[in-house]
Design an enzyme around this catalytic site. Structure first.
Site, PDB file in Angstrom:
ATOM      1  N   CYS A  92       0.855  -1.188   0.000  1.00  0.00           N
ATOM      2  CA  CYS A  92       0.000   0.000   0.000  1.00  0.00           C
ATOM      3  C   CYS A  92       0.890   1.237   0.000  1.00  0.00           C
ATOM      4  CB  CYS A  92      -0.901  -0.024   1.234  1.00  0.00           C
ATOM      5  SG  CYS A  92      -1.915   1.464   1.431  1.00  0.00           S
ATOM      6  N   CYS A 104       0.527   3.094   3.543  1.00  0.00           N
ATOM      7  CA  CYS A 104       0.991   2.562   4.832  1.00  0.00           C
ATOM      8  C   CYS A 104       1.992   1.408   4.709  1.00  0.00           C
ATOM      9  CB  CYS A 104      -0.204   2.110   5.666  1.00  0.00           C
ATOM     10  SG  CYS A 104      -1.028   0.634   5.053  1.00  0.00           S
ATOM     11  N   CYS A 161      -7.193  -1.327   1.429  1.00  0.00           N
ATOM     12  CA  CYS A 161      -6.149  -1.784   2.344  1.00  0.00           C
ATOM     13  C   CYS A 161      -6.793  -2.032   3.703  1.00  0.00           C
ATOM     14  CB  CYS A 161      -5.048  -0.730   2.458  1.00  0.00           C
ATOM     15  SG  CYS A 161      -3.799  -1.138   3.705  1.00  0.00           S
ATOM     16  N   CYS A 200      -5.148   0.617   6.551  1.00  0.00           N
ATOM     17  CA  CYS A 200      -5.430   2.055   6.606  1.00  0.00           C
ATOM     18  C   CYS A 200      -6.726   2.455   5.901  1.00  0.00           C
ATOM     19  CB  CYS A 200      -4.261   2.853   6.046  1.00  0.00           C
ATOM     20  SG  CYS A 200      -4.013   2.684   4.266  1.00  0.00           S
ATOM     21  N   CYS A 228      -8.262  -5.322 -10.119  1.00  0.00           N
ATOM     22  CA  CYS A 228      -7.859  -4.220 -10.996  1.00  0.00           C
ATOM     23  C   CYS A 228      -7.447  -3.064 -10.077  1.00  0.00           C
ATOM     24  CB  CYS A 228      -9.047  -3.849 -11.874  1.00  0.00           C
ATOM     25  SG  CYS A 228      -8.681  -2.640 -13.126  1.00  0.00           S
TER      26      CYS A 228
END
Length: 162
Positions: A75, A78, A123, A126, A147
């Site tokens: 991510c 984070c 995610c 976060c 995607c």
């Protein structure tokens, strides 16, 4: 009169139940939480738009779309590990695509922004928006296509050992 009262009570209970379900999704507490000002300071305007406002980058604009190196995609907000390079494939869609995520690091949500339900990928650390999941992925593996906006990802290559 008794029937009207019963009807009103049933409607109230249904409405309360639906609102309670929606608020539990919207009010989820993530391990990493920041104010909008903190996210804006950390992220570029495009990253903020995609990750925090569920925007979409232009198709074929991410250098990660054609990345064939071995490693982990994390991510961008984070650095939680989200996808392994061995699960990436060329879907031709214009965005990095994976047939599965690293277990429990990506959560599924429902997105109605374009008028119908789509499976949104976020995610799980976060709450940042990553992209969407579709059922048109490789049939020889999972059949799923995650995607993902390339701007939502950071690529970390595997270390080469000798």
């Amino acid at each position: 009169m008794k029937n009207i009262f019963s009807f009103v009570i049933i409607l109230f209970l249904i409405s309360y139940s639906c609102n309670a379900q929606n608020s539990s999704i919207k009010n989820k507490i993530y391990k990493i939480e920041k104010t909008d000002a903190e996210w804006k300071k950390q992220l570029t305007p495009l990253e903020y738009n995609v990750l925090r406002e569920a925007g979409t980058e232009r198709a074929f604009s991410s250098e990660l779309n054609q990345n064939k190196r071995k490693g982990i995609y994390t991510c961008k907000a984070c650095e939680t590990p989200l996808y392994k390079s061995e699960h990436k494939y060329n879907s031709g869609s214009g965005w990095p695509s994976f047939d599965r995520a690293i277990k429990e690091n990506v959560e599924l949500d429902v997105d109605y922004k374009i008028g119908y339900a789509r499976t949104e990928l976020k995610c799980n650390t976060c709450g940042s928006h990553l992209g969407h999941s579709f059922d048109d992925g490789p049939q020889e593996t999972t059949g799923k296509r995650h995607c993902i906006n390339g701007v939502a990802l950071k690529f970390i290559p595997y270390k080469v050992t000798k």
